[in-house]
Design an enzyme around this catalytic site. Sequence first.
Site, PDB file in Angstrom:
ATOM      1  N   GLY A  11     -11.122   5.135  -6.475  1.00  0.00           N
ATOM      2  CA  GLY A  11      -9.773   4.578  -6.465  1.00  0.00           C
ATOM      3  C   GLY A  11      -9.708   3.204  -7.095  1.00  0.00           C
ATOM      4  O   GLY A  11      -8.916   2.360  -6.685  1.00  0.00           O
ATOM      5  N   GLY A  14      -6.265   1.756  -8.251  1.00  0.00           N
ATOM      6  CA  GLY A  14      -5.224   1.471  -7.276  1.00  0.00           C
ATOM      7  C   GLY A  14      -5.189  -0.003  -6.905  1.00  0.00           C
ATOM      8  O   GLY A  14      -6.042  -0.793  -7.332  1.00  0.00           O
ATOM      9  N   SER A 108      -6.559   2.501   7.665  1.00  0.00           N
ATOM     10  CA  SER A 108      -5.270   1.856   7.898  1.00  0.00           C
ATOM     11  C   SER A 108      -5.081   1.622   9.387  1.00  0.00           C
ATOM     12  O   SER A 108      -5.622   2.357  10.222  1.00  0.00           O
ATOM     13  CB  SER A 108      -4.144   2.741   7.358  1.00  0.00           C
ATOM     14  OG  SER A 108      -2.891   2.346   7.882  1.00  0.00           O
ATOM     15  N   SER A 109      -4.270   0.626   9.713  1.00  0.00           N
ATOM     16  CA  SER A 109      -3.975   0.338  11.118  1.00  0.00           C
ATOM     17  C   SER A 109      -3.184   1.455  11.778  1.00  0.00           C
ATOM     18  O   SER A 109      -3.075   1.504  13.007  1.00  0.00           O
ATOM     19  CB  SER A 109      -3.194  -0.979  11.233  1.00  0.00           C
ATOM     20  OG  SER A 109      -1.974  -0.894  10.513  1.00  0.00           O
ATOM     21  N   CYS A 110      -2.636   2.390  10.991  1.00  0.00           N
ATOM     22  CA  CYS A 110      -1.858   3.494  11.572  1.00  0.00           C
ATOM     23  C   CYS A 110      -2.730   4.476  12.330  1.00  0.00           C
ATOM     24  O   CYS A 110      -2.217   5.403  12.965  1.00  0.00           O
ATOM     25  CB  CYS A 110      -1.045   4.210  10.505  1.00  0.00           C
ATOM     26  SG  CYS A 110      -2.029   5.210   9.371  1.00  0.00           S
ATOM     27  N   TYR A 137      -1.184  11.168   7.723  1.00  0.00           N
ATOM     28  CA  TYR A 137      -2.117  10.256   7.067  1.00  0.00           C
ATOM     29  C   TYR A 137      -3.114   9.701   8.086  1.00  0.00           C
ATOM     30  O   TYR A 137      -4.312   9.610   7.829  1.00  0.00           O
ATOM     31  CB  TYR A 137      -1.325   9.119   6.411  1.00  0.00           C
ATOM     32  CG  TYR A 137      -2.158   8.080   5.714  1.00  0.00           C
ATOM     33  CD1 TYR A 137      -2.716   8.336   4.470  1.00  0.00           C
ATOM     34  CD2 TYR A 137      -2.374   6.828   6.287  1.00  0.00           C
ATOM     35  CE1 TYR A 137      -3.468   7.372   3.816  1.00  0.00           C
ATOM     36  CE2 TYR A 137      -3.123   5.858   5.643  1.00  0.00           C
ATOM     37  CZ  TYR A 137      -3.671   6.141   4.409  1.00  0.00           C
ATOM     38  OH  TYR A 137      -4.422   5.191   3.763  1.00  0.00           O
ATOM     39  N   LYS A 141      -7.322   9.811   8.242  1.00  0.00           N
ATOM     40  CA  LYS A 141      -8.141   8.599   8.262  1.00  0.00           C
ATOM     41  C   LYS A 141      -9.020   8.521   9.513  1.00  0.00           C
ATOM     42  O   LYS A 141     -10.151   8.025   9.464  1.00  0.00           O
ATOM     43  CB  LYS A 141      -7.254   7.358   8.136  1.00  0.00           C
ATOM     44  CG  LYS A 141      -6.690   7.162   6.739  1.00  0.00           C
ATOM     45  CD  LYS A 141      -7.813   6.979   5.734  1.00  0.00           C
ATOM     46  CE  LYS A 141      -7.329   6.833   4.308  1.00  0.00           C
ATOM     47  NZ  LYS A 141      -8.448   6.666   3.345  1.00  0.00           N
ATOM     48  N   PRO A 164      -7.570  -2.002   7.401  1.00  0.00           N
ATOM     49  CA  PRO A 164      -6.655  -3.103   7.097  1.00  0.00           C
ATOM     50  C   PRO A 164      -5.286  -2.904   7.723  1.00  0.00           C
ATOM     51  O   PRO A 164      -4.846  -1.779   7.961  1.00  0.00           O
ATOM     52  CB  PRO A 164      -6.559  -3.060   5.570  1.00  0.00           C
ATOM     53  CG  PRO A 164      -6.794  -1.629   5.233  1.00  0.00           C
ATOM     54  CD  PRO A 164      -7.786  -1.119   6.246  1.00  0.00           C
ATOM     55  N   THR A 165      -4.617  -3.999   7.960  1.00  0.00           N
ATOM     56  CA  THR A 165      -3.208  -3.968   8.318  1.00  0.00           C
ATOM     57  C   THR A 165      -2.406  -3.685   7.054  1.00  0.00           C
ATOM     58  O   THR A 165      -2.960  -3.313   6.022  1.00  0.00           O
ATOM     59  CB  THR A 165      -2.806  -5.298   8.972  1.00  0.00           C
ATOM     60  OG1 THR A 165      -1.481  -5.187   9.485  1.00  0.00           O
ATOM     61  CG2 THR A 165      -2.885  -6.457   7.989  1.00  0.00           C
ATOM     62  N   ASN A 166      -1.096  -3.882   7.077  1.00  0.00           N
ATOM     63  CA  ASN A 166      -0.249  -3.610   5.910  1.00  0.00           C
ATOM     64  C   ASN A 166      -0.664  -4.488   4.738  1.00  0.00           C
ATOM     65  O   ASN A 166      -0.645  -5.718   4.842  1.00  0.00           O
ATOM     66  CB  ASN A 166       1.217  -3.882   6.258  1.00  0.00           C
ATOM     67  CG  ASN A 166       1.692  -3.016   7.404  1.00  0.00           C
ATOM     68  OD1 ASN A 166       1.884  -1.829   7.272  1.00  0.00           O
ATOM     69  ND2 ASN A 166       1.872  -3.637   8.570  1.00  0.00           N
ATOM     70  N   LEU A 167      -0.996  -3.852   3.628  1.00  0.00           N
ATOM     71  CA  LEU A 167      -1.466  -4.579   2.448  1.00  0.00           C
ATOM     72  C   LEU A 167      -0.353  -4.750   1.420  1.00  0.00           C
ATOM     73  O   LEU A 167       0.557  -3.928   1.322  1.00  0.00           O
ATOM     74  CB  LEU A 167      -2.625  -3.827   1.798  1.00  0.00           C
ATOM     75  CG  LEU A 167      -3.896  -3.701   2.632  1.00  0.00           C
ATOM     76  CD1 LEU A 167      -4.880  -2.773   1.944  1.00  0.00           C
ATOM     77  CD2 LEU A 167      -4.529  -5.071   2.861  1.00  0.00           C
ATOM     78  N   HIS A 180       5.688   0.965   0.145  1.00  0.00           N
ATOM     79  CA  HIS A 180       5.726   0.378   1.477  1.00  0.00           C
ATOM     80  C   HIS A 180       6.807  -0.703   1.524  1.00  0.00           C
ATOM     81  O   HIS A 180       7.418  -1.056   0.518  1.00  0.00           O
ATOM     82  CB  HIS A 180       4.359  -0.185   1.844  1.00  0.00           C
ATOM     83  CG  HIS A 180       3.336   0.862   2.140  1.00  0.00           C
ATOM     84  ND1 HIS A 180       2.338   1.212   1.256  1.00  0.00           N
ATOM     85  CD2 HIS A 180       3.163   1.663   3.217  1.00  0.00           C
ATOM     86  CE1 HIS A 180       1.593   2.165   1.779  1.00  0.00           C
ATOM     87  NE2 HIS A 180       2.073   2.466   2.965  1.00  0.00           N
ATOM     88  N   TRP A 203      16.320  -0.268   5.739  1.00  0.00           N
ATOM     89  CA  TRP A 203      16.173   0.718   6.813  1.00  0.00           C
ATOM     90  C   TRP A 203      15.944   0.063   8.171  1.00  0.00           C
ATOM     91  O   TRP A 203      15.253  -0.951   8.280  1.00  0.00           O
ATOM     92  CB  TRP A 203      14.981   1.624   6.518  1.00  0.00           C
ATOM     93  CG  TRP A 203      15.277   2.745   5.577  1.00  0.00           C
ATOM     94  CD1 TRP A 203      16.160   2.724   4.531  1.00  0.00           C
ATOM     95  CD2 TRP A 203      14.687   4.043   5.573  1.00  0.00           C
ATOM     96  NE1 TRP A 203      16.143   3.933   3.893  1.00  0.00           N
ATOM     97  CE2 TRP A 203      15.254   4.765   4.509  1.00  0.00           C
ATOM     98  CE3 TRP A 203      13.737   4.671   6.368  1.00  0.00           C
ATOM     99  CZ2 TRP A 203      14.899   6.088   4.215  1.00  0.00           C
ATOM    100  CZ3 TRP A 203      13.376   5.980   6.083  1.00  0.00           C
ATOM    101  CH2 TRP A 203      13.953   6.677   5.012  1.00  0.00           C
ATOM    102  N   ASP A 270      12.786   3.146  12.608  1.00  0.00           N
ATOM    103  CA  ASP A 270      12.092   1.865  12.578  1.00  0.00           C
ATOM    104  C   ASP A 270      10.582   2.028  12.428  1.00  0.00           C
ATOM    105  O   ASP A 270       9.899   1.137  11.955  1.00  0.00           O
ATOM    106  CB  ASP A 270      12.352   1.086  13.880  1.00  0.00           C
ATOM    107  CG  ASP A 270      13.587   0.200  13.799  1.00  0.00           C
ATOM    108  OD1 ASP A 270      13.944  -0.200  12.677  1.00  0.00           O
ATOM    109  OD2 ASP A 270      14.176  -0.088  14.851  1.00  0.00           O
TER     110      ASP A 270
END
Length: 316
Positions: A11, A14, A108-110, A137, A141, A164-167, A180, A203, A270
């Site tokens: 990747g 990316g 990802s933190s998700c 997703y 992961k 990682p958190t939101n990048l 995102h 949103w 949300d």
Amino acid sequence: MNKESKIYIAGHRGMVGAAIWRALTAKGYTNLLGKTSKELDLRDQTAVNQFFEAEKPEVVIDAAARVGGILANSEYPYQFLMENLQIQNNLIDTAHKSEVNKFIFLGSSCIYPKMAPQPLKEEYLLTDSLEPTNEWYAIAKIAGVKACEAIRKQFGKDYVSLMPTNLYGSHDNFDLKTSHVLPAMIRKFHEAKNSDNKPVELWGSGSPMREFLNVDDMADAVVFALENKLPEHLYNIGTGKDLTIKELAEAIQKVVGHKGEIIWDSFKPDGTPRKLMNVDKMKDAGWKASTDLEEGIQKTYQWFLNNQDKFKEVKI
């Protein structure tokens, strides 16, 4: 880590992979290997096996994934589950069978439960249900994290997972259907500014809290994990600080220079109420983030301005 070691970055085109490539190059690593998706389809197990046999990488960094926001996850659940499983399983299994002893898996933190206590600790994994809007997703992961943990446990190899958190940052995805929240806001505010400062509709309620990490900090964390043998298999990567989506929107609006109204569509989802990472383990290991959010937004917006020819104009 030897600066001549052959390091394969899956990747590498990316946002995350490109940042890792830049960071390693800046530190003097000279034997980096990357393949585009056209050159190597990571979903194809045979192709991945042939690639490893031919190139024999010594280190693998998995920054390859199918990614997107709430809308993309909602519309393409099967692809987000299956393609991510295929990509990571092929890489992890082939690396293991090819005697690759250093593997860095990016997630990802998700992966953490929707209602887990805040801030999120690594040990909260698999303790409750996931956020429905991105569970496809997340499940993929989680499987990757557990695969690396299993290899580490059973075979003693240095396979580590960084969550990682939101990048955000340069080379981000600014497509309004698949991006995102932060890059989507940059584009919306920019195009609204250029349309006589028309109102921007966003949103949700604006109340969820999110943490944001600059992609160059993420790359720095990967280099740190590469150059050090971390004692555990899973580490959160973030800033340890968050803000509401409303505060983020106002910060981006200020940087972009949009003077119009912000309208919140509370009928839209949300997502998770809060996703703040506990980053104590990585701090204890010797790494922490360094980029201030406003500075990072400014740099990202400048990159967007410098690359506008890549984005089709959307009328607000």
